[in-house]
Design an enzyme around this catalytic site. Structure first.
Site, PDB file in Angstrom:
ATOM      1  N   ASN A 153      79.674  27.643  -6.051  1.00 49.12           N
ATOM      2  CA  ASN A 153      79.355  29.039  -6.349  1.00 49.12           C
ATOM      3  C   ASN A 153      80.579  29.920  -6.104  1.00 49.12           C
ATOM      4  O   ASN A 153      81.411  29.631  -5.246  1.00 49.12           O
ATOM      5  CB  ASN A 153      78.152  29.513  -5.516  1.00 49.12           C
ATOM      6  CG  ASN A 153      78.573  30.192  -4.224  1.00 49.12           C
ATOM      7  OD1 ASN A 153      78.894  31.382  -4.201  1.00 49.12           O
ATOM      8  ND2 ASN A 153      78.588  29.414  -3.140  1.00 49.12           N
ATOM      9  N   PHE A 161      79.792  37.839  -2.726  1.00 47.34           N
ATOM     10  CA  PHE A 161      79.057  38.860  -1.963  1.00 47.34           C
ATOM     11  C   PHE A 161      78.340  39.851  -2.865  1.00 47.34           C
ATOM     12  O   PHE A 161      78.484  41.071  -2.712  1.00 47.34           O
ATOM     13  CB  PHE A 161      79.994  39.623  -1.019  1.00 47.34           C
ATOM     14  CG  PHE A 161      80.431  38.866   0.204  1.00 47.34           C
ATOM     15  CD1 PHE A 161      79.884  37.647   0.536  1.00 47.34           C
ATOM     16  CD2 PHE A 161      81.411  39.389   1.044  1.00 47.34           C
ATOM     17  CE1 PHE A 161      80.299  36.937   1.661  1.00 47.34           C
ATOM     18  CE2 PHE A 161      81.839  38.712   2.177  1.00 47.34           C
ATOM     19  CZ  PHE A 161      81.280  37.477   2.482  1.00 47.34           C
ATOM     20  N   VAL A 210      83.664  35.649   7.868  1.00 47.68           N
ATOM     21  CA  VAL A 210      85.076  35.784   7.497  1.00 47.68           C
ATOM     22  C   VAL A 210      85.553  34.537   6.758  1.00 47.68           C
ATOM     23  O   VAL A 210      86.745  34.251   6.718  1.00 47.68           O
ATOM     24  CB  VAL A 210      85.951  36.012   8.757  1.00 47.68           C
ATOM     25  CG1 VAL A 210      85.683  37.367   9.360  1.00 47.68           C
ATOM     26  CG2 VAL A 210      85.731  34.909   9.785  1.00 47.68           C
ATOM     27  N   SER A 248      83.998  33.186   3.513  1.00 48.63           N
ATOM     28  CA  SER A 248      83.675  32.954   2.106  1.00 48.63           C
ATOM     29  C   SER A 248      84.967  32.846   1.304  1.00 48.63           C
ATOM     30  O   SER A 248      85.870  33.672   1.465  1.00 48.63           O
ATOM     31  CB  SER A 248      82.827  34.096   1.551  1.00 48.63           C
ATOM     32  OG  SER A 248      82.714  33.994   0.145  1.00 48.63           O
ATOM     33  N   ASN A 258      85.247  33.394  -1.805  1.00 40.14           N
ATOM     34  CA  ASN A 258      85.088  34.146  -3.054  1.00 40.14           C
ATOM     35  C   ASN A 258      85.414  35.630  -2.946  1.00 40.14           C
ATOM     36  O   ASN A 258      85.218  36.379  -3.899  1.00 40.14           O
ATOM     37  CB  ASN A 258      83.653  33.969  -3.569  1.00 40.14           C
ATOM     38  CG  ASN A 258      83.297  32.508  -3.763  1.00 40.14           C
ATOM     39  OD1 ASN A 258      84.063  31.759  -4.346  1.00 40.14           O
ATOM     40  ND2 ASN A 258      82.143  32.104  -3.247  1.00 40.14           N
ATOM     41  N   THR A 259      85.881  36.073  -1.764  1.00 47.19           N
ATOM     42  CA  THR A 259      86.346  37.445  -1.573  1.00 47.19           C
ATOM     43  C   THR A 259      87.820  37.398  -1.218  1.00 47.19           C
ATOM     44  O   THR A 259      88.175  36.816  -0.180  1.00 47.19           O
ATOM     45  CB  THR A 259      85.545  38.159  -0.456  1.00 47.19           C
ATOM     46  OG1 THR A 259      84.170  38.245  -0.845  1.00 47.19           O
ATOM     47  CG2 THR A 259      86.079  39.558  -0.216  1.00 47.19           C
ATOM     48  N   LYS A 317      81.161  33.068  11.452  1.00 48.28           N
ATOM     49  CA  LYS A 317      81.030  31.928  10.548  1.00 48.28           C
ATOM     50  C   LYS A 317      82.400  31.576   9.992  1.00 48.28           C
ATOM     51  O   LYS A 317      83.074  32.422   9.396  1.00 48.28           O
ATOM     52  CB  LYS A 317      80.063  32.250   9.403  1.00 48.28           C
ATOM     53  CG  LYS A 317      79.751  31.057   8.493  1.00 48.28           C
ATOM     54  CD  LYS A 317      78.597  31.365   7.565  1.00 48.28           C
ATOM     55  CE  LYS A 317      78.190  30.137   6.750  1.00 48.28           C
ATOM     56  NZ  LYS A 317      76.994  30.399   5.927  1.00 48.28           N
ATOM     57  N   ASN A 369      81.121  27.244   6.483  1.00 49.47           N
ATOM     58  CA  ASN A 369      80.857  27.810   5.162  1.00 49.47           C
ATOM     59  C   ASN A 369      81.171  26.757   4.094  1.00 49.47           C
ATOM     60  O   ASN A 369      81.375  25.589   4.407  1.00 49.47           O
ATOM     61  CB  ASN A 369      81.718  29.067   4.963  1.00 49.47           C
ATOM     62  CG  ASN A 369      81.043  30.118   4.100  1.00 49.47           C
ATOM     63  OD1 ASN A 369      80.456  29.798   3.069  1.00 49.47           O
ATOM     64  ND2 ASN A 369      81.133  31.368   4.513  1.00 49.47           N
TER      65      ASN A 369
END
Length: 455
Positions: free
Chosen positions: A185, A189, A270, A272, A274-275, A314, A343
């Site tokens: 994915n 967010f 902190v 992910s 995808n950001t 996380k 994550n």
């Protein structure tokens, strides 16, 4: 209660079926001319179908009236397996949206059976009926907290929630690797924002308090209540930052000020992938400065006897040994309440690497992540000397795998991808398997087994 409700549902359905059926309609013919025409082949088939439906309903009602609540509850969970193939045919994000909507509307089974006694534990002063939780990412906007907790999870984590609403990355952004039991994915967010989420959690909190007040007279004062602010289970709130925000700490602080009163624990996400720039916050100095600011924001608020909600971080599974050492040092020095490990990963371990979908950008979750995240979990347990509760997340799809996470150092465990594939029936199955593993190895409780492979 469930049996009585089911009987009423079947009775009402039977009544409506009879009223709308051709068999019922013939009773009200107003003339011989209307009754005279010979029944067509299609009408005969319709009557046969109606009769069969009525017979099925009557048989179902008879079955429901003879079983106890626990048996009926088990049957409902097993029946959800019939729906899984339908969801697999849908676009992943559409299927996800339907799943959240179903849970929000109560169209999912509700667990009425008591969890095995050896699964109960207390962490951060909160009583968990079992250690199996739903990870953040499923219910991003706190739409279905009650329905998801009702499925029998020990805890549910909502989010990640950003201060300002944002759409996330362009679609398509969720990709199945069904053969490998994995998902990629790059949602980024997507969130309705803290104001909307706060309203939902506030309503949930108010309902919980009302239920507690109304049940006080009928329950013993000595009864130990399991659960938290949202209902029968524990609620975690996962906080994120907006993509365009230049001050990450301010975003997390805003999340704390707005949502912490409704949370049994808070998570700083902190990790992910995808950001842009988010994972840089896992560096020693950056993480230390961030955690100190968020802790200060939480502690300056007014709290009752139960105190402020625990604060967790996380982290990603793609960190070096030096990175893990830095995070462990920060966690111990600042007395962080816990870490979630881990994550999604940007790596593509076998057998995923051979799948054409692996070329998609994003975080990988599911079975291929299990070994990577579990090895990292064990490493972090050793680095923190077992002093900080760890939540094991990544690749869990059975009770045996949850048990491996616990033996590697996890006090609690979370799943998401396996739940997306397996549905509600997976939850009671996992809990039963986990209880059996504990009993087989002679552990009387979860806490006795935590870190067993590290000792």
């Amino acid at each position: 209660m469930a049996v009585r409700a089911s009987r009423k549902l079947l009775r009402d359905f039977l009544y409506k079926s009879v009223l709308s059926s051709p068999l019922h309609g013939t009773r009200y013919c107003s003339s011989a001319a209307e009754a005279a025409p010979k029944a067509t082949h299609s009408s005969k088939k319709g009557r046969l179908f109606t009769g069969a439906t009525i017979g099925f309903i009557i048989a179902g009602g008879a079955y429901v009236s003879t079983v106890d609540e626990a048996t009926f509850c088990g049957w409902l969970f097993s029946a959800t397996k019939l729906v899984n193939p339908f969801f697999a045919l849908l676009d992943p994000e559409v299927a996800h949206r339907l799943g959240v909507s179903a849970a929000a509307r109560g169209w999912v089974p509700r667990e009425k059976r008591t969890d095995p006694s050896n699964l109960g534990l207390e962490v951060w002063g909160r009583k968990f009926s079992n250690p199996v939780g739903l990870a953040a990412g499923f219910d991003k906007n706190a739409e279905a907290v009650d329905g998801l907790l009702g499925l029998g999870f020990g805890f549910v984590e909502v989010g990640s929630v950003t201060p300002v609403p944002q759409d996330g990355n362009p679609k398509p952004r969720i990709f199945r690797l069904q053969r490998e039991g994995a998902i990629i994915n790059r949602c980024g967010f997507n969130s309705e924002g803290i104001v909307v989420v706060a309203k939902r959690l506030g309503a949930q909190h108010g309902k919980r308090k009302l239920d507690e007040t109304s049940s006080t007279s009928s329950s013993s004062n000595d009864e130990v209540k399991q659960g938290g602010k949202a209902g029968p289970g524990i609620l975690g709130v996962n906080l994120g930052k907006n993509k365009t925000s230049e001050d990450a700490a301010a975003d997390y602080v805003q999340g704390v000020h707005t949502l912490s009163q409704y949370a049994d624990y808070l998570v700083i996400n902190v990790s992910s992938p995808n950001t842009p720039g988010l994972r840089m916050l896992q560096g020693r100095k950056q993480l230390k400065d961030l955690v100190k600011k968020v802790q200060a924001a939480r502690d300056e608020m007014q709290w009752g006897e139960e105190g402020p909600p625990p604060l967790l971080v996380k982290i990603a599974p793609d960190l070096s040994k030096e990175d893990l050492e830095d995070i462990a040092a920060v966690a111990l020095a600042l007395r962080l309440d816990g870490l979630i490990i881990s994550n999604t990963t940007i790596s593509r371990p076998d057998p995923v690497s051979k799948n054409p979908v692996a070329a998609e950008i994003g975080g990988l979750s599911g079975k291929p992540l299990f070994d990577l995240s579990t090895n990292m979990l064990k490493e972090m347990y050793n680095l923190t000397r077992g002093k900080i509760p760890l939540i094991g997340c990544g690749g869990i799809s059975s009770g045996e795998e949850a048990y491996k996470k616990i033996r590697a150092g996890a006090t609690l465990v979370q799943l998401y991808t396996a739940f997306a594939y397996g549905g509600p029936a997976l939850i009671p199955q996992m809990k039963a398997e986990l209880a059996e593993c504990l009993e087989k190895d002679g552990f009387k409780s979860i806490l006795e087994a935590v870190g067993a492979d590290c000792r």
